[in-house]
Write a protein that holds these residues in place. Structure first.
Motif, mmCIF file in Angstrom:
data_model
loop_
_atom_site.group_PDB
_atom_site.id
_atom_site.type_symbol
_atom_site.label_atom_id
_atom_site.label_comp_id
_atom_site.label_asym_id
_atom_site.label_seq_id
_atom_site.Cartn_x
_atom_site.Cartn_y
_atom_site.Cartn_z
ATOM 1 N N VAL A 236 0.825 -1.217 0.000
ATOM 2 C CA VAL A 236 0.000 0.000 0.000
ATOM 3 C C VAL A 236 0.857 1.264 0.000
ATOM 4 C CG1 VAL A 236 -2.053 -1.078 0.971
ATOM 5 C CG2 VAL A 236 -0.349 -0.147 2.512
ATOM 6 N N THR A 237 1.986 1.243 0.696
ATOM 7 C CA THR A 237 2.840 2.437 0.661
ATOM 8 C C THR A 237 3.533 2.575 -0.692
ATOM 9 O OG1 THR A 237 4.651 1.210 1.730
ATOM 10 C CG2 THR A 237 3.223 2.533 3.156
ATOM 11 N N THR A 238 3.838 1.469 -1.342
ATOM 12 C CA THR A 238 4.413 1.549 -2.688
ATOM 13 C C THR A 238 3.386 2.109 -3.670
ATOM 14 O OG1 THR A 238 5.932 -0.292 -2.241
ATOM 15 C CG2 THR A 238 5.509 0.234 -4.546
ATOM 16 N N ALA A 239 2.112 1.722 -3.510
ATOM 17 C CA ALA A 239 1.062 2.296 -4.356
ATOM 18 C C ALA A 239 0.988 3.808 -4.156
ATOM 19 C CB ALA A 239 -0.283 1.654 -4.031
ATOM 20 N N ARG A 240 1.074 4.242 -2.916
ATOM 21 C CA ARG A 240 1.063 5.678 -2.626
ATOM 22 C C ARG A 240 2.274 6.358 -3.263
ATOM 23 N NH1 ARG A 240 -1.056 9.184 1.208
ATOM 24 N NH2 ARG A 240 0.320 10.816 1.984
ATOM 25 N N ARG A 241 3.421 5.706 -3.175
ATOM 26 C CA ARG A 241 4.651 6.281 -3.713
ATOM 27 C C ARG A 241 4.546 6.446 -5.237
ATOM 28 N NH1 ARG A 241 8.733 6.312 -0.399
ATOM 29 N NH2 ARG A 241 8.041 4.446 0.726
ATOM 30 N N LEU A 242 4.001 5.437 -5.904
ATOM 31 C CA LEU A 242 3.867 5.507 -7.359
ATOM 32 C C LEU A 242 2.841 6.576 -7.765
ATOM 33 C CD1 LEU A 242 3.909 1.714 -8.365
ATOM 34 C CD2 LEU A 242 5.775 3.368 -8.505
ATOM 35 N N GLN A 243 1.753 6.693 -6.992
ATOM 36 C CA GLN A 243 0.772 7.722 -7.328
ATOM 37 C C GLN A 243 1.349 9.125 -7.137
ATOM 38 O OE1 GLN A 243 -2.834 8.143 -4.967
ATOM 39 N NE2 GLN A 243 -4.020 8.649 -6.803
ATOM 40 N N LEU A 244 2.121 9.305 -6.075
ATOM 41 C CA LEU A 244 2.757 10.601 -5.861
ATOM 42 C C LEU A 244 3.679 10.973 -7.018
ATOM 43 C CD1 LEU A 244 3.619 10.337 -2.054
ATOM 44 C CD2 LEU A 244 2.002 11.930 -3.104
ATOM 45 N N ALA A 245 4.182 9.965 -7.719
ATOM 46 C CA ALA A 245 5.058 10.219 -8.866
ATOM 47 C C ALA A 245 4.277 10.426 -10.151
ATOM 48 C CB ALA A 245 6.031 9.049 -9.033
ATOM 49 N N GLY A 246 2.939 10.382 -10.081
ATOM 50 C CA GLY A 246 2.129 10.659 -11.252
ATOM 51 C C GLY A 246 1.440 9.468 -11.866
ATOM 52 N N HIS A 247 1.661 8.265 -11.337
ATOM 53 C CA HIS A 247 1.031 7.071 -11.894
ATOM 54 C C HIS A 247 -0.364 6.867 -11.292
ATOM 55 C CE1 HIS A 247 4.811 6.172 -13.823
ATOM 56 N NE2 HIS A 247 5.431 6.214 -12.654
#
Length: 428
Positions: free
Chosen positions: A62-73
């Motif tokens: 879940v934190t990796t999903a957040r990290r990827l979304q913060l990068a624009g994905h």
């Protein structure tokens, strides 16, 4: 959804993920880098509802999903209403199948738990999906013709967890799980333009089967990577305590206990956990790593990690209460400021004795709470000045407790010395 703490300048997103140790395997390193660093891919990660709550073992995803979304994905968070009814094969034995209505209830609970980690607004708004939507309406003949024909059995048998079960036996139900997960990737690619899947390293066989299946269906190209399984340096299982798993549901693991799990992280593990889970910058993390190496007793890294993750999962107020309880129980803050739920959760972690009727004297309370072995030892501790009730030192061996001193009308905090404490709850 974007964030100013994202890597920029010297590091790309891929460089940052690799520095944090978040990429263990990938289908094509160059293709994955091009996709991730472009900043506009749709990706998915799946969670099977095999329990009523996610636990800290899911935090990597879940934190990796957040990290990827913060990068624009753009995240697609899949909750497996279909695959959760079957379960990925275990190495030891066949899974117990949960009733569909139970799984459906867990699906909703887990969907709600995922909400704080991502944003559902903006150009790359996250979306929750349920694979029961496309799997539930598929007939057996459709499944065998449209999905099954693309899977060589020899490749399915080569998967490690399947090989481990061949001698003891594996049902066709669990054996077919790989096909269902692979079909999820194809359907998400077809319906939502999903280009990327990731998951834990134990899912590598399922994930690559999905990549291959999308290709066999004439779609793609798609990419995938896995994150490492989180372990402890002492060999014990991550996410487990003496009381069992550490859940994200506050009714199953209190915010105080959740906070304490991270505060008590081993010095050998905490800097790795910070890289995995924290959204602090690389510079901040390197400073914390240096401080931990030079002044481990300060536990700065543990406190930073505990506060950040408890805030993310449970909110700022619950974190404030957890920090206040940690300080107050050891005499560094006011017990009166603690909410009854937080106080009870903290005392339950330490050991909470429930009593009815009249309270014994302080010596008897120390004995009944387990802080001392008997009344003789209790009196000695009191005489030596090592006994505390609600953070007030007791020096009279015959001292009693005034009912008016009960916290919230029912709790007492007993302490022996600086570090050993227990709780008493007066019932009835």
């Amino acid at each position: 959804m974007t964030d100013s703490n994202l890597p920029h300048g010297r590091d790309s997103l891929t460089d940052d993920l690799r520095w944090r140790g978040l990429i263990q395997d990938s289908t094509g390193p160059d293709e994955l880098r091009a996709l991730l660093d472009a900043g506009a891919a749709t990706f998915y990660v799946g969670f099977d509802p095999t329990a009523p709550s996610l636990h800290v073992g899911h935090l990597m995803q879940v934190t990796t999903a957040r990290r990827l979304q913060l990068a624009g994905h753009r995240p697609l968070l899949l909750v497996g209403g279909a695959t959760g009814q079957i379960g990925d094969p275990k190495e030891s034995a066949e899974r117990t199948l949960n009733p569909p209505e139970v799984v459906a209830g867990w699906v909703q609970r887990i969907r709600d738990q995922l909400a704080p980690f991502v944003s559902y607004a903006g150009e790359n708004a996250a979306q929750l999906v349920n694979n029961l939507e496309w799997t539930g309406e598929m007939s057996v003949v459709e499944f065998l013709r449209d999905v099954g024909k693309h899977f060589p059995v020899n490749k399915m048998l080569a998967r490690e967890v399947v090989r481990a079960r061949l001698e003891t036996g594996i049902s066709f139900t669990e054996f077919s799980y790989q096909l269902l997960q692979a079909n999820d990737f194809f359907e998400l690619h077809r319906r939502h333009g999903c280009q990327l899947q990731y998951g834990g390293s134990d899912q590598w066989g399922n994930i690559t089967a999905g990549v291959d299946y999308v290709r066999r269906r004439g779609a793609g190209p798609v990419q995938a990577f896995t994150t490492p399984l989180v372990t402890r340096s002492d060999g014990t299982k991550f996410g487990k305590t003496e009381g069992g798993a550490v859940w994200l549901d506050p009714e199953m693991t209190s915010p105080y206990a959740f906070y304490q799990f991270w505060v008590n992280a081993d010095d050998r593990d905490v800097t790795r956990y910070l890289r995995y889970f924290s959204f602090r910058s690389r510079e901040e993390l390197e400073a914390l790593e240096k401080e931990t190496a030079e002044r481990p007793a300060a536990r700065s890294a543990q406190r930073a990690l505990a506060e950040e993750l408890t805030t993310l999962v449970h909110g700022a107020e619950e974190t404030r209460q957890a920090v206040a309880a940690s300080q107050a129980l050891f005499g560094r803050g006011s017990l009166d400021d603690l909410a009854p739920e937080t106080l009870r959760a903290a005392l339950s972690e330490a050991g909470l004795v429930q009593l009815t009727g009249e309270l014994p004297d302080v010596a008897g309370l120390l004995r009944d709470s387990g802080l001392v072995g008997g009344l003789k030892e209790a009196r000695r501790v009191i005489t030596e000045g090592g006994a505390y009730v609600n953070n007030h030192r007791v020096t009279d061996v015959d001292a009693t407790v005034d009912p008016a001193d009960l916290l919230h009308g029912r709790y007492l905090v007993l302490r022996r010395g600086k570090r050993s404490f227990a709780g008493v709850e007066l019932r009835g």
